[in-house]
Write an enzyme that holds these catalytic residues in place. Sequence first.
Site, PDB file in Angstrom:
ATOM      1  N   CYS A   1       3.535  73.192  67.009  1.00  0.00           N
ATOM      2  CA  CYS A   1       4.974  73.469  66.918  1.00  0.00           C
ATOM      3  C   CYS A   1       5.628  72.856  68.147  1.00  0.00           C
ATOM      4  CB  CYS A   1       5.246  74.955  66.762  1.00  0.00           C
ATOM      5  SG  CYS A   1       4.530  75.979  68.042  1.00  0.00           S
TER       6      CYS A   1
ATOM      7  N   ARG B   1       4.565  79.312  67.646  1.00  0.00           N
ATOM      8  CA  ARG B   1       4.733  79.478  66.206  1.00  0.00           C
ATOM      9  C   ARG B   1       3.464  79.057  65.470  1.00  0.00           C
ATOM     10  NH1 ARG B   1      10.204  76.067  65.627  1.00  0.00           N
ATOM     11  NH2 ARG B   1       9.513  75.236  67.626  1.00  0.00           N
TER      12      ARG B   1
END
Lengths: 154, 301
Positions: B238, B243
């Site tokens: 990410c 994430r």
Amino acid sequence: MADEAAVTGGTAGDSVAERLARIADEFADLDSRDKLELLVEYAASLPPLPAAYAARRGDSRVHECQTPVFLWPEVIDGRAGLVAEVAPEAPTVKGFVAVLAEAVAGRPAAEAAALDDTFIDRTGLTDVLGILRSRGLRAILARVRKSLLAAGAG
Amino acid sequence: MPGYAHPEVLVSTAWVAEHRDDPRVRIVESDEDRGLYTMGHVPGAVEIDWQVDLQDPLQRDYIDRAAFERLCAARGIANDTTVVLYGDKNNWWACYTFWVFKLYGHADCRIMDGGRKRWELDGRPWSTDRVSPPAARYTASEQDGSIRALRDEVLRHVKAGRQLLDVRSPEEYRGERMHMPDYPNEGAVRGGHIPGAVNVPWARACNDDGTFKSVRDLEKLYLREVKLKRRSPTIAYCRIGERSSLTWFVLTYLLGFANVKNYDGSWLEWGNAVRVPIAKGEHPGGVGQPAAVGGSPDGQS
């Protein structure tokens, strides 16, 4: 330059610099857990956004910040004020904004020059929040300082 | 929770409520904003912060093995403790902490499905009590390289045409912005994605109540929509690897992918690195497809 004598009434007479020094000392003396609790207490003291402001969130957003933060630094009759809205999922950010609101409330706009980056270092909050989050707080601090100084000069 | 490849890694809020005084269990909260734990946490839960506790303050890396051992000992976590993680934002940071625990070889880690949001929706109590568990003894393993990809490995992976998953927003993937919508630009000088990467934004793995989607919905998303293969080596990334640690969790434990690594350097490293290939636009591109790689500013958009 606003007149010091114009600031009267219930507003505390100490300058923005003095208030910041007092608040920084208050934080600096605490351990990490107590620092976070004090920030959360400040967060609870931030009043809800007055309805008149809610309609004009547009350019009041601080884009450098990790959570929705809307700031309205204002100078009315030479006195500074900070109206703000911070998402409830960001209590430490909200607490920091409440600290700034308390520091500038009712003071001559020119005193906002005291809102410099060293304030965050003096509180010791970087050790508690980390580098990335502190960067967001610096952006808020800079925005409030610049807006109040510009509004005060205008 | 039928159908997940490793259903034992997810526990319900009811399970956590029942086990909160179990000395073999340590409940750990990890949040984006530390004030949330301060305002109220699951009774008995300790906090581990992804920035202050898990990042090395000097080198850009995770804390080293000795520091991880000290952290666990101080939080009352022994090698045989069941560590149950939860937090805000769909357990995003809880998954990040989970990944670091696996990096150092902790055996038994779980996620409380739905995190803070589900605990609140279930009407369970919050506590502001200070939690000071008795110190424990902890011996960490060396870092597990099978779940972490560093830059050179990612480059080899790209050149070999292996599967890559970009879990940022479509705007970041296409190269129109270099940070999440509503988040700061943390300093990448180029926008776009790693050539060959497909895009599934991380939060699509979660329901509105913060719980993970059903195995059927997850299969639809990852296996049919972007055609990932369970048995192929996979790297997820990410912006700074947070994430993608949630996506790593979903692929590994819920869908049973055989070999998934999190590239924690992610876009903040790749978008600043000299002479690594970059693709722009909505198509994955690939190093064999010059129209899509760095040097062609228009990409395929």
